[in-house]
Write a protein that holds these residues in place. Structure first.
Motif, short mmCIF file in Angstrom:
data_model
loop_
_atom_site.label_atom_id
_atom_site.label_comp_id
_atom_site.label_asym_id
_atom_site.label_seq_id
_atom_site.Cartn_x
_atom_site.Cartn_y
_atom_site.Cartn_z
N LEU A 264 26.22 45.35 28.68
CA LEU A 264 26.42 45.86 30.04
C LEU A 264 25.98 47.31 30.13
CD1 LEU A 264 28.12 43.26 30.10
CD2 LEU A 264 29.89 44.54 31.33
N SER A 265 25.56 47.71 31.34
CA SER A 265 25.25 49.12 31.60
C SER A 265 26.55 49.91 31.66
CB SER A 265 24.51 49.25 32.93
OG SER A 265 25.37 48.88 34.00
N GLY A 266 26.42 51.24 31.69
CA GLY A 266 27.62 52.08 31.76
C GLY A 266 28.44 51.79 33.00
N GLY A 267 27.77 51.63 34.15
CA GLY A 267 28.50 51.33 35.38
C GLY A 267 29.22 50.00 35.32
N MET A 268 28.58 49.01 34.71
CA MET A 268 29.21 47.69 34.59
C MET A 268 30.39 47.75 33.63
SD MET A 268 25.73 45.39 34.49
CE MET A 268 26.52 43.78 34.48
N GLN A 269 30.27 48.53 32.56
CA GLN A 269 31.39 48.69 31.64
C GLN A 269 32.59 49.32 32.35
OE1 GLN A 269 30.55 50.26 27.68
NE2 GLN A 269 28.41 49.64 27.90
N GLN A 270 32.32 50.29 33.21
CA GLN A 270 33.43 50.92 33.94
C GLN A 270 34.05 49.94 34.92
OE1 GLN A 270 35.88 52.70 33.74
NE2 GLN A 270 35.04 54.76 33.89
N ARG A 271 33.26 49.03 35.46
CA ARG A 271 33.81 48.00 36.33
C ARG A 271 34.75 47.07 35.55
NH1 ARG A 271 30.65 47.14 41.29
NH2 ARG A 271 28.96 48.67 41.31
N VAL A 272 34.42 46.82 34.28
CA VAL A 272 35.32 46.02 33.45
C VAL A 272 36.65 46.76 33.27
CG1 VAL A 272 35.69 44.91 31.21
CG2 VAL A 272 33.40 44.94 32.22
N GLY A 273 36.57 48.07 33.05
CA GLY A 273 37.80 48.85 32.93
C GLY A 273 38.64 48.80 34.19
N LEU A 274 37.98 48.85 35.34
CA LEU A 274 38.69 48.75 36.61
C LEU A 274 39.27 47.35 36.79
CD1 LEU A 274 39.49 50.02 39.30
CD2 LEU A 274 37.21 49.44 40.19
N ALA A 275 38.50 46.33 36.42
CA ALA A 275 39.00 44.94 36.52
C ALA A 275 40.22 44.74 35.64
CB ALA A 275 37.89 43.96 36.13
N ARG A 276 40.23 45.33 34.45
CA ARG A 276 41.39 45.21 33.56
C ARG A 276 42.64 45.79 34.22
NH1 ARG A 276 40.24 47.62 27.91
NH2 ARG A 276 40.11 49.52 29.14
N ALA A 277 42.47 46.91 34.90
CA ALA A 277 43.61 47.52 35.59
C ALA A 277 44.07 46.64 36.76
CB ALA A 277 43.25 48.92 36.08
N LEU A 278 43.12 46.06 37.49
CA LEU A 278 43.47 45.24 38.65
C LEU A 278 44.09 43.91 38.24
CD1 LEU A 278 40.32 45.83 40.90
CD2 LEU A 278 42.58 46.89 41.11
N ALA A 279 43.67 43.37 37.11
CA ALA A 279 44.17 42.06 36.68
C ALA A 279 45.67 42.06 36.47
CB ALA A 279 43.45 41.63 35.40
N THR A 280 46.23 43.18 36.07
CA THR A 280 47.67 43.25 35.84
C THR A 280 48.46 43.26 37.13
OG1 THR A 280 47.73 45.68 35.81
CG2 THR A 280 47.28 44.56 33.71
N ASP A 281 47.75 43.44 38.26
CA ASP A 281 48.38 43.53 39.57
C ASP A 281 49.42 44.65 39.60
OD1 ASP A 281 48.59 42.78 42.22
OD2 ASP A 281 50.25 41.41 41.85
#
Length: 366
Positions: free
Chosen positions: A163-180
Protein backbone atom coordinates in the motif's frame (compact mmCIF):
# COMPACT_ATOMS: atom_id res chain seq x y z
CA UNK A 1 -23.56 17.17 28.10
CA UNK A 2 -19.91 17.67 27.19
CA UNK A 3 -18.19 14.52 25.98
CA UNK A 4 -14.68 15.47 27.15
CA UNK A 5 -13.42 17.97 29.69
CA UNK A 6 -9.79 18.74 30.49
CA UNK A 7 -9.56 20.56 33.80
CA UNK A 8 -6.36 22.42 34.76
CA UNK A 9 -4.01 19.77 33.41
CA UNK A 10 -0.31 19.95 34.21
CA UNK A 11 2.47 17.63 33.14
CA UNK A 12 5.83 18.26 34.74
CA UNK A 13 8.82 15.97 34.27
CA UNK A 14 11.58 15.92 36.88
CA UNK A 15 12.48 14.80 40.39
CA UNK A 16 9.81 16.86 42.16
CA UNK A 17 7.01 17.43 39.65
CA UNK A 18 4.38 18.40 42.25
CA UNK A 19 6.71 21.11 43.52
CA UNK A 20 7.05 22.30 39.92
CA UNK A 21 3.27 22.63 39.65
CA UNK A 22 3.15 24.73 42.82
CA UNK A 23 5.83 27.03 41.42
CA UNK A 24 3.94 27.38 38.13
CA UNK A 25 0.74 28.19 40.00
CA UNK A 26 2.73 30.82 41.90
CA UNK A 27 3.83 32.54 38.71
CA UNK A 28 7.06 30.77 37.75
CA UNK A 29 7.66 30.17 34.04
CA UNK A 30 9.09 27.30 32.03
CA UNK A 31 12.62 28.72 31.97
CA UNK A 32 12.80 28.98 35.76
CA UNK A 33 11.84 25.33 36.13
CA UNK A 34 14.22 24.27 33.38
CA UNK A 35 17.10 25.94 35.23
CA UNK A 36 16.27 23.66 38.18
CA UNK A 37 16.27 20.53 36.01
CA UNK A 38 12.47 20.28 35.68
CA UNK A 39 10.50 20.37 32.42
CA UNK A 40 6.98 21.77 32.30
CA UNK A 41 5.41 20.16 29.21
CA UNK A 42 1.79 21.19 29.79
CA UNK A 43 0.71 24.07 32.02
CA UNK A 44 -2.85 24.59 33.29
CA UNK A 45 -4.64 23.33 30.17
CA UNK A 46 -8.45 23.44 30.28
CA UNK A 47 -10.97 22.93 27.48
CA UNK A 48 -14.26 21.23 26.63
CA UNK A 49 -15.08 19.05 23.62
CA UNK A 50 -18.73 18.60 22.68
CA UNK A 51 -20.19 15.40 21.21
CA UNK A 52 -19.58 15.07 17.46
CA UNK A 53 -17.04 17.89 17.42
CA UNK A 54 -13.59 17.98 15.83
CA UNK A 55 -11.41 19.75 18.39
CA UNK A 56 -8.00 20.66 16.98
CA UNK A 57 -4.98 21.35 19.19
CA UNK A 58 -2.47 23.33 17.15
CA UNK A 59 1.06 24.34 18.03
CA UNK A 60 4.68 24.24 16.96
CA UNK A 61 7.08 21.47 17.92
CA UNK A 62 7.68 21.50 21.67
CA UNK A 63 4.46 23.36 22.50
CA UNK A 64 3.12 20.40 24.52
CA UNK A 65 0.29 19.32 22.25
CA UNK A 66 1.25 15.63 21.97
CA UNK A 67 1.86 15.38 25.72
CA UNK A 68 -1.58 16.87 26.26
CA UNK A 69 -3.16 14.30 23.95
CA UNK A 70 -1.54 11.40 25.81
CA UNK A 71 -3.00 12.62 29.08
CA UNK A 72 -6.48 12.49 27.60
CA UNK A 73 -6.47 8.68 27.37
CA UNK A 74 -4.17 7.92 30.28
CA UNK A 75 -1.01 7.06 28.35
CA UNK A 76 0.55 9.76 30.52
CA UNK A 77 -0.65 10.49 34.04
CA UNK A 78 -1.21 14.20 34.72
CA UNK A 79 0.92 15.76 37.44
CA UNK A 80 -2.17 17.76 38.37
CA UNK A 81 -5.71 18.25 37.05
CA UNK A 82 -8.18 15.72 35.73
CA UNK A 83 -9.78 14.42 32.53
CA UNK A 84 -13.53 13.82 32.49
CA UNK A 85 -15.05 11.66 29.74
CA UNK A 86 -18.83 11.25 29.75
CA UNK A 87 -18.81 12.29 33.44
CA UNK A 88 -16.23 9.62 34.27
CA UNK A 89 -12.97 10.76 35.85
CA UNK A 90 -10.34 8.98 33.75
CA UNK A 91 -7.50 10.21 35.94
CA UNK A 92 -8.98 8.34 38.93
CA UNK A 93 -9.28 4.94 37.20
CA UNK A 94 -7.08 1.99 38.09
CA UNK A 95 -4.88 0.59 35.27
CA UNK A 96 -7.29 -2.23 34.44
CA UNK A 97 -10.32 0.04 34.08
CA UNK A 98 -8.28 2.55 32.12
CA UNK A 99 -7.20 -0.13 29.65
CA UNK A 100 -10.86 -1.09 29.22
CA UNK A 101 -11.75 2.51 28.38
CA UNK A 102 -8.90 2.73 25.86
CA UNK A 103 -9.87 -0.53 24.16
CA UNK A 104 -13.59 0.23 23.84
CA UNK A 105 -14.30 3.96 24.12
CA UNK A 106 -11.21 5.85 22.94
CA UNK A 107 -9.18 4.95 19.85
CA UNK A 108 -5.93 6.52 18.71
CA UNK A 109 -4.63 7.13 15.17
CA UNK A 110 -0.87 7.57 15.10
CA UNK A 111 1.37 9.61 12.80
CA UNK A 112 3.42 6.68 11.55
CA UNK A 113 0.62 4.21 10.80
CA UNK A 114 1.80 1.59 13.37
CA UNK A 115 0.72 -1.31 11.16
CA UNK A 116 1.86 -4.89 11.68
CA UNK A 117 3.81 -5.91 8.56
CA UNK A 118 3.02 -9.62 9.06
CA UNK A 119 -0.75 -9.05 9.21
CA UNK A 120 -3.07 -8.47 6.26
CA UNK A 121 -4.86 -5.18 5.83
CA UNK A 122 -8.02 -6.80 7.22
CA UNK A 123 -6.24 -8.23 10.25
CA UNK A 124 -4.58 -4.88 10.94
CA UNK A 125 -7.97 -3.17 10.84
CA UNK A 126 -9.38 -5.86 13.16
CA UNK A 127 -6.57 -5.72 15.71
CA UNK A 128 -8.40 -3.54 18.22
CA UNK A 129 -11.36 -5.89 18.11
CA UNK A 130 -9.06 -8.85 18.68
CA UNK A 131 -7.72 -7.13 21.82
CA UNK A 132 -11.32 -6.73 22.99
CA UNK A 133 -11.88 -10.48 22.60
CA UNK A 134 -14.42 -10.17 19.77
CA UNK A 135 -15.06 -13.40 17.87
CA UNK A 136 -13.25 -13.73 14.54
CA UNK A 137 -16.37 -13.70 12.36
CA UNK A 138 -17.63 -10.49 13.99
CA UNK A 139 -14.29 -8.68 13.88
CA UNK A 140 -13.84 -9.65 10.22
CA UNK A 141 -17.24 -8.19 9.40
CA UNK A 142 -16.57 -4.95 11.28
CA UNK A 143 -13.05 -4.61 9.86
CA UNK A 144 -14.38 -5.06 6.32
CA UNK A 145 -17.04 -2.38 6.92
CA UNK A 146 -14.47 0.06 8.30
CA UNK A 147 -12.10 -0.55 5.37
CA UNK A 148 -14.97 0.04 2.97
CA UNK A 149 -15.77 3.35 4.71
CA UNK A 150 -12.15 4.39 4.33
CA UNK A 151 -12.03 3.62 0.62
CA UNK A 152 -10.07 0.38 0.91
CA UNK A 153 -12.63 -2.09 -0.36
CA UNK A 154 -10.81 -4.77 -2.37
CA UNK A 155 -7.54 -4.37 -0.45
CA UNK A 156 -8.53 -6.47 2.56
CA UNK A 157 -6.18 -9.38 1.77
CA UNK A 158 -3.19 -7.20 0.82
CA UNK A 159 -0.10 -6.63 2.94
CA UNK A 160 0.85 -3.21 4.35
CA UNK A 161 3.99 -2.94 2.20
CA UNK A 162 1.81 -3.23 -0.92
CA UNK A 163 0.00 0.00 0.00
CA UNK A 164 0.99 3.63 -0.50
CA UNK A 165 1.55 5.86 2.52
CA UNK A 166 -1.92 7.36 2.21
CA UNK A 167 -3.52 3.93 1.98
CA UNK A 168 -1.58 2.75 5.02
CA UNK A 169 -2.90 5.71 6.99
CA UNK A 170 -6.41 4.80 5.88
CA UNK A 171 -5.85 1.35 7.40
CA UNK A 172 -4.88 3.06 10.66
CA UNK A 173 -8.06 5.11 10.53
CA UNK A 174 -10.13 2.01 9.71
CA UNK A 175 -8.64 0.21 12.73
CA UNK A 176 -9.79 3.06 14.96
CA UNK A 177 -13.27 3.11 13.39
CA UNK A 178 -13.73 -0.67 13.58
CA UNK A 179 -13.77 -0.56 17.38
CA UNK A 180 -16.73 1.84 17.18
CA UNK A 181 -15.04 3.96 19.87
CA UNK A 182 -16.86 7.07 21.04
CA UNK A 183 -13.79 9.27 20.64
CA UNK A 184 -10.82 9.35 18.28
CA UNK A 185 -7.47 10.85 19.25
CA UNK A 186 -5.39 11.73 16.20
CA UNK A 187 -1.76 12.72 16.80
CA UNK A 188 -0.29 14.44 13.72
CA UNK A 189 -2.01 11.63 11.82
CA UNK A 190 -1.56 13.15 8.36
CA UNK A 191 1.75 15.00 8.78
CA UNK A 192 3.91 12.20 7.34
CA UNK A 193 1.97 12.24 4.06
CA UNK A 194 2.67 14.11 0.84
CA UNK A 195 0.63 17.34 0.50
CA UNK A 196 -1.90 15.99 -2.03
CA UNK A 197 -2.41 12.73 -0.13
CA UNK A 198 -2.70 14.72 3.08
CA UNK A 199 -5.49 16.79 1.59
CA UNK A 200 -7.23 13.62 0.42
CA UNK A 201 -7.10 12.27 3.98
CA UNK A 202 -8.56 15.51 5.30
CA UNK A 203 -11.38 15.15 2.77
CA UNK A 204 -11.86 11.53 3.86
CA UNK A 205 -12.07 12.49 7.53
CA UNK A 206 -14.58 15.29 6.90
CA UNK A 207 -16.71 13.01 4.73
CA UNK A 208 -16.69 10.26 7.36
CA UNK A 209 -17.55 12.77 10.06
CA UNK A 210 -20.75 13.75 8.25
CA UNK A 211 -22.02 10.20 8.78
CA UNK A 212 -20.27 8.93 11.90
CA UNK A 213 -20.25 12.16 13.95
CA UNK A 214 -17.40 10.96 16.16
CA UNK A 215 -15.89 13.13 18.85
CA UNK A 216 -12.35 13.82 17.64
CA UNK A 217 -9.31 15.49 19.17
CA UNK A 218 -6.87 16.20 16.36
CA UNK A 219 -3.27 17.32 16.93
CA UNK A 220 -1.43 19.28 14.23
CA UNK A 221 1.31 21.84 13.73
CA UNK A 222 -0.23 22.91 10.40
CA UNK A 223 -2.43 25.99 10.62
CA UNK A 224 -4.24 25.39 7.33
CA UNK A 225 -5.09 21.85 8.43
CA UNK A 226 -6.40 23.17 11.73
CA UNK A 227 -8.55 25.78 10.02
CA UNK A 228 -9.90 23.22 7.58
CA UNK A 229 -10.80 20.52 10.08
CA UNK A 230 -11.55 22.18 13.37
CA UNK A 231 -14.96 23.05 14.78
CA UNK A 232 -12.94 24.45 17.68
CA UNK A 233 -9.20 25.16 17.74
CA UNK A 234 -6.87 25.47 20.73
CA UNK A 235 -3.57 27.21 20.04
CA UNK A 236 -0.69 26.09 22.28
CA UNK A 237 2.59 27.84 23.04
CA UNK A 238 5.23 26.81 25.57
CA UNK A 239 2.89 24.34 27.26
CA UNK A 240 -0.05 26.71 27.62
CA UNK A 241 -3.26 27.10 25.64
CA UNK A 242 -3.16 30.75 24.58
CA UNK A 243 -6.48 30.86 22.68
CA UNK A 244 -9.47 28.63 22.02
CA UNK A 245 -12.18 29.38 19.48
CA UNK A 246 -13.51 28.77 15.99
CA UNK A 247 -11.21 29.27 13.03
CA UNK A 248 -12.99 32.53 12.28
CA UNK A 249 -12.63 33.75 15.83
CA UNK A 250 -8.89 33.04 15.94
CA UNK A 251 -8.34 34.53 12.50
CA UNK A 252 -10.27 37.75 13.07
CA UNK A 253 -9.78 38.23 16.83
CA UNK A 254 -6.33 36.81 17.74
CA UNK A 255 -5.78 36.84 21.50
CA UNK A 256 -2.21 38.16 21.36
CA UNK A 257 0.68 39.00 19.05
CA UNK A 258 1.81 35.37 18.91
CA UNK A 259 -1.53 34.18 17.53
CA UNK A 260 -1.69 37.21 15.24
CA UNK A 261 1.68 36.31 13.70
CA UNK A 262 0.64 32.67 13.49
CA UNK A 263 -2.42 33.42 11.36
CA UNK A 264 -1.15 36.35 9.29
CA UNK A 265 -0.52 34.23 6.18
CA UNK A 266 -3.89 32.45 6.24
CA UNK A 267 -6.20 33.14 3.29
CA UNK A 268 -9.15 34.50 5.23
CA UNK A 269 -11.42 34.27 2.16
CA UNK A 270 -11.22 30.46 2.48
CA UNK A 271 -12.07 30.46 6.18
CA UNK A 272 -14.63 33.24 6.60
CA UNK A 273 -18.18 32.82 5.36
CA UNK A 274 -20.84 35.18 4.05
CA UNK A 275 -22.65 34.84 7.37
CA UNK A 276 -19.58 35.97 9.29
CA UNK A 277 -18.99 39.23 7.39
CA UNK A 278 -22.54 40.29 6.52
CA UNK A 279 -24.41 43.31 7.81
CA UNK A 280 -27.71 42.39 9.42
CA UNK A 281 -30.74 42.97 7.21
CA UNK A 282 -32.78 46.03 8.11
CA UNK A 283 -36.06 45.40 9.90
CA UNK A 284 -38.87 44.60 7.49
CA UNK A 285 -36.64 43.88 4.50
CA UNK A 286 -37.28 40.58 2.74
CA UNK A 287 -35.41 38.59 0.13
CA UNK A 288 -35.71 40.19 -3.32
CA UNK A 289 -36.81 37.58 -5.83
CA UNK A 290 -37.44 39.94 -8.73
CA UNK A 291 -33.86 40.97 -9.36
CA UNK A 292 -34.95 44.67 -9.42
CA UNK A 293 -32.56 45.78 -6.67
CA UNK A 294 -29.48 44.40 -8.45
CA UNK A 295 -28.63 41.88 -5.70
CA UNK A 296 -27.24 38.37 -5.86
CA UNK A 297 -28.07 35.77 -3.20
CA UNK A 298 -25.97 33.20 -1.29
CA UNK A 299 -26.33 31.13 1.86
CA UNK A 300 -24.69 32.07 5.16
CA UNK A 301 -22.22 29.16 4.80
CA UNK A 302 -20.89 30.29 1.41
CA UNK A 303 -17.11 30.91 1.58
CA UNK A 304 -16.07 34.53 1.10
CA UNK A 305 -13.87 33.39 -1.81
CA UNK A 306 -17.05 32.53 -3.73
CA UNK A 307 -18.65 35.96 -3.31
CA UNK A 308 -16.49 37.87 -5.76
CA UNK A 309 -18.10 36.22 -8.78
CA UNK A 310 -21.62 37.52 -8.08
CA UNK A 311 -20.30 41.05 -7.48
CA UNK A 312 -18.25 40.97 -10.67
CA UNK A 313 -21.54 40.60 -12.56
CA UNK A 314 -22.52 44.11 -11.49
CA UNK A 315 -24.44 43.45 -8.28
CA UNK A 316 -24.06 46.19 -5.68
CA UNK A 317 -24.51 43.80 -2.77
CA UNK A 318 -25.10 40.16 -1.96
CA UNK A 319 -28.13 38.99 -0.02
CA UNK A 320 -27.43 36.30 2.58
CA UNK A 321 -30.04 33.69 3.44
CA UNK A 322 -30.46 31.52 6.52
CA UNK A 323 -31.31 27.83 6.93
CA UNK A 324 -34.93 28.34 5.88
CA UNK A 325 -34.15 30.58 2.91
CA UNK A 326 -35.05 33.79 4.72
CA UNK A 327 -33.03 36.99 4.33
CA UNK A 328 -30.71 37.45 7.30
CA UNK A 329 -28.19 39.98 6.01
CA UNK A 330 -26.34 41.61 3.12
CA UNK A 331 -22.72 41.93 2.06
CA UNK A 332 -22.12 45.29 0.30
CA UNK A 333 -19.32 45.54 -2.26
CA UNK A 334 -17.08 47.75 -0.07
CA UNK A 335 -17.38 45.37 2.87
CA UNK A 336 -16.30 42.41 0.74
CA UNK A 337 -13.37 44.33 -0.73
CA UNK A 338 -12.17 45.25 2.76
CA UNK A 339 -11.98 41.53 3.56
CA UNK A 340 -10.09 40.85 0.33
CA UNK A 341 -7.59 43.58 1.25
CA UNK A 342 -7.45 42.32 4.85
CA UNK A 343 -8.26 45.89 5.81
CA UNK A 344 -8.01 46.34 9.61
CA UNK A 345 -11.12 48.52 9.40
CA UNK A 346 -13.06 45.35 8.60
CA UNK A 347 -13.27 44.52 12.30
CA UNK A 348 -14.74 47.94 13.00
CA UNK A 349 -17.46 47.94 10.33
CA UNK A 350 -21.04 48.10 11.50
CA UNK A 351 -22.09 44.72 12.83
CA UNK A 352 -18.53 43.45 12.94
CA UNK A 353 -17.96 39.71 12.95
CA UNK A 354 -20.52 37.60 14.84
CA UNK A 355 -19.51 36.03 18.10
CA UNK A 356 -18.15 32.46 17.84
CA UNK A 357 -21.52 30.88 18.56
CA UNK A 358 -22.87 32.33 15.32
CA UNK A 359 -19.82 31.80 13.17
CA UNK A 360 -19.09 28.71 11.13
CA UNK A 361 -15.84 27.48 9.62
CA UNK A 362 -15.91 26.29 6.03
CA UNK A 363 -14.84 22.63 5.95
CA UNK A 364 -14.56 22.04 2.25
CA UNK A 365 -12.51 23.69 -0.41
CA UNK A 366 -10.30 25.36 2.19
Amino acid sequence: MSRLQAEHLYKVFGRQPEDGVRKLEGGADRDELRAEGTTAAVIDASFTVEPGQIFVVMGLSGSGKSTLLRMLNGLLEPTAGRVMFDDQNLTALNPRDLRAVRSRKISMVFQHFALFPHRSVRDNAAYGLEVQGIEREERTRRANEALQLCGLGGWEDSWPDELSGGMQQRVGLARALATDADMLLMDESFSALDPLIRRDMQDQLLELQKTLKKTIVFITHDLNEAMRLGDQIAVMRDGRIVQTGTGEDILVRPANDYVRRFVEDVDRTRVLTAGSIMEKAKAGRTLDKSGDNDSASVTAETPVAELFGPLSDGSSEIEVTGENGELIGVVPRDRLLSVLAEDPRFDELEGGVPEPKDAKVVKSGA
